[in-house]
Design a protein around this motif. Structure first.
Motif, PDB file in Angstrom:
ATOM      1  N   ILE A 113       0.856  -1.180   0.000  1.00 16.84           N
ATOM      2  CA  ILE A 113       0.000   0.000   0.000  1.00 16.84           C
ATOM      3  C   ILE A 113       0.896   1.234   0.000  1.00 16.84           C
ATOM      4  N   PRO A 114       0.457   2.346  -0.607  1.00 15.39           N
ATOM      5  CA  PRO A 114       1.267   3.580  -0.600  1.00 15.39           C
ATOM      6  C   PRO A 114       1.182   4.260   0.764  1.00 15.39           C
ATOM      7  N   LEU A 115       2.319   4.755   1.252  1.00 17.01           N
ATOM      8  CA  LEU A 115       2.356   5.443   2.545  1.00 17.01           C
ATOM      9  C   LEU A 115       2.315   6.962   2.389  1.00 17.01           C
ATOM     10  N   PHE A 116       2.516   7.451   1.158  1.00 15.52           N
ATOM     11  CA  PHE A 116       2.451   8.887   0.872  1.00 15.52           C
ATOM     12  C   PHE A 116       1.551   9.088  -0.341  1.00 15.52           C
ATOM     13  N   THR A 220      10.563   0.605  -0.318  1.00 11.29           N
ATOM     14  CA  THR A 220       9.452  -0.131   0.282  1.00 11.29           C
ATOM     15  C   THR A 220       9.858  -0.652   1.652  1.00 11.29           C
ATOM     16  N   TRP A 221       8.864  -0.924   2.472  1.00 11.91           N
ATOM     17  CA  TRP A 221       9.125  -1.337   3.851  1.00 11.91           C
ATOM     18  C   TRP A 221       8.179  -2.461   4.245  1.00 11.91           C
ATOM     19  N   VAL A 222       8.706  -3.444   4.924  1.00 13.70           N
ATOM     20  CA  VAL A 222       7.925  -4.585   5.409  1.00 13.70           C
ATOM     21  C   VAL A 222       8.134  -4.723   6.909  1.00 13.70           C
ATOM     22  N   ASP A 223       7.064  -4.947   7.638  1.00 16.82           N
ATOM     23  CA  ASP A 223       7.160  -5.209   9.073  1.00 16.82           C
ATOM     24  C   ASP A 223       7.400  -6.700   9.267  1.00 16.82           C
ATOM     25  N   TRP A 224       8.646  -7.070   9.582  1.00 17.22           N
ATOM     26  CA  TRP A 224       9.000  -8.475   9.779  1.00 17.22           C
ATOM     27  C   TRP A 224       8.840  -8.918  11.236  1.00 17.22           C
ATOM     28  N   SER A 225       8.344  -8.021  12.102  1.00 11.29           N
ATOM     29  CA  SER A 225       8.289  -8.335  13.525  1.00 11.29           C
ATOM     30  C   SER A 225       7.368  -9.504  13.833  1.00 11.29           C
ATOM     31  N   ARG A 226       6.408  -9.757  12.921  1.00 12.89           N
ATOM     32  CA  ARG A 226       5.489 -10.877  13.118  1.00 12.89           C
ATOM     33  C   ARG A 226       5.820 -12.051  12.204  1.00 12.89           C
ATOM     34  N   GLY A 227       7.045 -12.044  11.682  1.00  9.36           N
ATOM     35  CA  GLY A 227       7.520 -13.182  10.900  1.00  9.36           C
ATOM     36  C   GLY A 227       7.092 -13.146   9.461  1.00  9.36           C
TER      37      GLY A 227
END
Length: 234
Positions: A113-116, A220-227
């Motif tokens: 999804i776009p963040l800006f 781009t950015w991915v939240d890997w905190s939940r695997g």
């Protein structure tokens, strides 16, 4: 791809279009959000979608995603970590290069999804003369440990890099990726899991051939905190 390279030699446009290339499996789940993102900015973007070959569903005719799928040459679905992933990326680039107005090329998953807003992203990309490809020297088992000595001397261990597969390329670099006949065959032959070619081919190629034209980071950015559940291809 030959036709794409011929078009790529054309003069670059003063107000380039940004090619948004979606690499997915089936439908785009956040299509409505992307519709809002693109709304009111006709002429400044183009869309290309690569999906599983058995997926035929089309969005409504008034959607910016209507009939934007590119044909796939393979009968098998793209698999994470396999060469078919990079084949699909190169095919997206080749199709986008056919439009001489495309000056920047962004690879996205169907789950991004776009963040800006659009103007912010457009101006950030078109104002830069550099590409945005994550590339770093990882001495660990998950980095240099994936290198095959059989790649030598075409690709050496000192040149081996790792990074995210999600990239943003300047037109000249996009054309170089599509035209590569020297390095990609080496990756295709010698990169097998646990060596994931999509994490190494482009970072290595860019660092080897175009180190001065890259920021060494992705957009781009991915939240890997939940695997791996947060991974678009996990």
């Amino acid at each position: 791809m030959r036709r794409a390279l011929e078009v790529a030699r054309d003069m670059e446009h003063r107000n380039p279009t940004v090619a948004f290339m979606f690499l997915g499996r089936r439908r785009i789940p956040f299509r409505s959000l992307w519709e809002l993102f693109f709304g009111g900015h006709d002429g400044l973007f183009s869309i290309y979608i690569h999906t599983s070959p058995d997926f035929r569903e089309e969005p409504p005719e008034d959607s910016v995603f209507y009939r934007r799928r590119i044909p796939s040459k393979v009968s098998c679905p793209v698999q994470w970590g396999r060469c078919r992933m990079v084949d699909a990326e190169r095919r997206l680039l080749a199709n986008a290069l056919l439009d001489p107005s495309n000056g920047r090329f962004v690879l996205l998953s169907e789950s991004w999804i776009p963040l800006f807003n659009f103007p912010t992203i457009y101006h950030h990309l078109t104002a830069s003369s550099l590409s945005f490809v994550g590339s770093f020297d990882d001495p660990s088992k998950a980095g240099c440990g994936r290198y095959s000595p059989r790649m030598h001397p075409i690709v050496t261990l000192a040149e081996w890099r790792k990074g995210s597969q999600w990239f943003e390329l300047h037109r000249r670099l996009a054309a170089a990726v599509v035209s590569d006949r020297r390095y990609y065959p080496v990756f295709r032959e010698h990169s097998r899991p646990p060596c994931y070619v999509d994490e190494h081919y482009l970072p290595t190629l860019v660092t080897k051939l175009f180190p001065g034209f890259n920021t060494n980071r992705s957009l781009t950015w991915v939240d890997w905190s939940r695997g791996a559940l947060m991974s678009p291809w996990g």
